[in-house]
Design an enzyme around this catalytic site. Structure first.
Site, short mmCIF file in Angstrom:
data_model
loop_
_atom_site.label_atom_id
_atom_site.label_comp_id
_atom_site.label_asym_id
_atom_site.label_seq_id
_atom_site.Cartn_x
_atom_site.Cartn_y
_atom_site.Cartn_z
N GLY A 69 0.76 -1.27 0.03
CA GLY A 69 0.03 0.28 -0.06
C GLY A 69 1.22 1.21 -0.03
N THR A 70 1.87 1.18 0.84
CA THR A 70 2.91 2.39 0.79
C THR A 70 3.33 2.78 -0.58
OG1 THR A 70 3.34 1.77 3.39
CG2 THR A 70 4.86 3.29 2.02
N ASN A 140 -7.96 3.36 8.60
CA ASN A 140 -7.43 2.19 9.26
C ASN A 140 -7.67 2.10 10.76
OD1 ASN A 140 -5.87 4.22 8.36
ND2 ASN A 140 -4.37 3.65 10.08
N SER A 188 -3.23 -3.75 -0.65
CA SER A 188 -2.01 -4.35 0.04
C SER A 188 -2.34 -5.70 0.32
CB SER A 188 -1.49 -3.51 1.47
OG SER A 188 -0.80 -4.30 2.03
N ALA A 189 -1.57 -6.82 0.19
CA ALA A 189 -1.94 -8.05 0.40
C ALA A 189 -1.97 -8.55 1.97
CB ALA A 189 -0.92 -9.09 -0.50
N HIS A 190 -0.98 -7.90 2.63
CA HIS A 190 -1.03 -8.44 4.29
C HIS A 190 -2.33 -8.01 4.93
CE1 HIS A 190 0.48 -4.83 6.57
NE2 HIS A 190 0.78 -4.45 5.31
N CYS A 311 3.96 3.57 15.80
CA CYS A 311 5.11 3.92 15.01
C CYS A 311 5.89 2.86 14.67
CB CYS A 311 6.11 5.11 15.86
SG CYS A 311 5.16 5.96 16.56
#
Ligand code: PLP
Length: 362
Positions: A69-70, A140, A188-190, A311
């Site tokens: 995703g990032t 999220n 994103s897959a995870h 973080c």
């Protein structure tokens, strides 16, 4: 083993994903090679791309595999000179466009459409083709769903490109990208039980994106680097196992747990209970206790949940999402419970009881 209720951070790998990746055992898999092994690798990538494209309502060649995703968010943002985004986006958007125009959200946490319209109306003509609006489908931290259809309508009206970070949305609601009117979307897959380090960026066929990385011509010249075949194949296997009905069923367990908690501890508040939310997410404001302490108490009680945004150092910081909703006093007091494919009804009941148990001492 503690009960895992932090799926919005990452979901446990699915068995089918692990099994599918075993297919690659011993296979030298560079899809650019023209020999037998290369062709096998190409076949496996094409198969995964087809499955993912099918689940998103797009053509396979419109998907670009990325590292997650990032990277997907960074890549689309890097292709524009001006970005308009919301105050509640993930850092994978906010940190990628430090000069962006930041739109406020209302007290329910949803994008302020009037502010978007005003910004788009005020844009000088010459900047419009180089401007991107980027609004996440679902948050999220809170699970709050944005009115993306209205965002797209405004973007179309003002002829501005529109991107959505759909990382948390995938697998929780049906997605039809062609019908959505969007130009770009990140995945994103995870978050769905696939491997970490793999994701996708969807690019509308009428749009063009240049690669962030220089190198080979992989992904039709849009993402250089030998394809992450383990990741891509695992992503395809995870998408095939998506079950939106099962996900929706979770919402009644979540709602019951929230009702139990609010009955036992009347000062605890459910964030976003008045608007559309992801079925799996519960953000709870615990006024008498810091979120960090609550997460540790629940950890000791055998439940893995989270607070605010973690973080990379593992420390917790007050939530910029809750603060943006005008709830500065709550920003360090909100915990997030997020469920997924392994969650059972008893997990929700258990975490509700554990919260009531420790909170009554405050
Ligand atoms: N966008 C959102 C909404 C997310 O929740 C996350 C992960 O937490 C990301 C982007 C980043 O995705 P990845 O971990 O695949 O880089």
């Amino acid at each position: 083993m503690p009960i895992y209720l932090d799926y919005n951070a990452t979901a446990p790998l699915r068995h089918e994903v692990v099994e599918s990746v075993l297919l690659l055992d011993g296979l030298p898999a560079n899809p650019s090679s023209v020999h037998y092994f290369g062709r096998q690798a190409r076949f496996l990538i094409d198969e995964a791309r087809l499955a993912i494209a099918h689940s998103l309502g797009v053509s396979p060649h419109e998907l670009i595999f990325t590292s997650g995703g990032t990277e997907s968010n960074n890549m689309v943002i890097a292709n524009f000179d001006q970005v308009i985004t919301s105050a509640v986006e993930h850092d994978a958007v906010l940190a990628a466009c430090p000069g962006a125009m930041i739109l406020p959200v209302n007290k329910e946490g949803q994008i302020c459409l009037e502010a978007l319209d005003r910004r788009l109306s005020a844009l000088p003509e010459d900047i419009r083709p180089r401007t991107l609006v980027s609004i996440m489908a679902a948050n999220n931290e809170t699970g709050i769903i944005h009115p993306l259809g209205d965002v797209v309508r405004l973007c179309k009206h003002h002829q501005i490109a529109c991107h959505s970070d759909m990382v948390q949305f995938l697998g929780k609601s049906p997605i039809d990208l062609h019908a959505s009117g969007l130009d770009f979307a990140s995945f994103s897959a995870h978050k769905i039980g696939g491997p970490s380090g793999i994701g996708a960026l969807w690019c509308h066929p009428g749009r063009h994106l240049t690669s962030l990385l220089s190198g080979g011509g992989q992904e039709r010249g849009r993402r250089a680097g030998t394809e992450n075949i383990i990741g891509i194949h695992g992503f395809g296997a995870a998408v095939k196992r998506l079950d939106i009905d099962a996900m929706n069923a979770i919402s009644s367990w979540r709602d019951n747990a929230e009702a139990l908690i609010c009955e036992g501890c009347p000062d605890i508040e459910v964030i976003g209970s008045d608007v559309a939310r992801l079925a799996n997410t519960s953000a709870l404001y615990l006024p008498k206790i810091e979120a960090q302490t609550a997460v540790m108490k629940l950890d000791l009680a055998g439940f893995a949940v989270s607070a605010g945004a973690a973080c990379s150092s593992g420390k917790l910081k007050p939530s910029h999402v809750i603060a943006a909703m005008g709830r500065g006093e709550a920003a360090a007091h909100v915990i997030r419970i997020s469920a997924g494919w392994k969650t059972e009804e008893s997990d929700f009941l258990g975490v509700a009881r554990a919260i009531i148990e420790f909170y009554k001492h405050y």
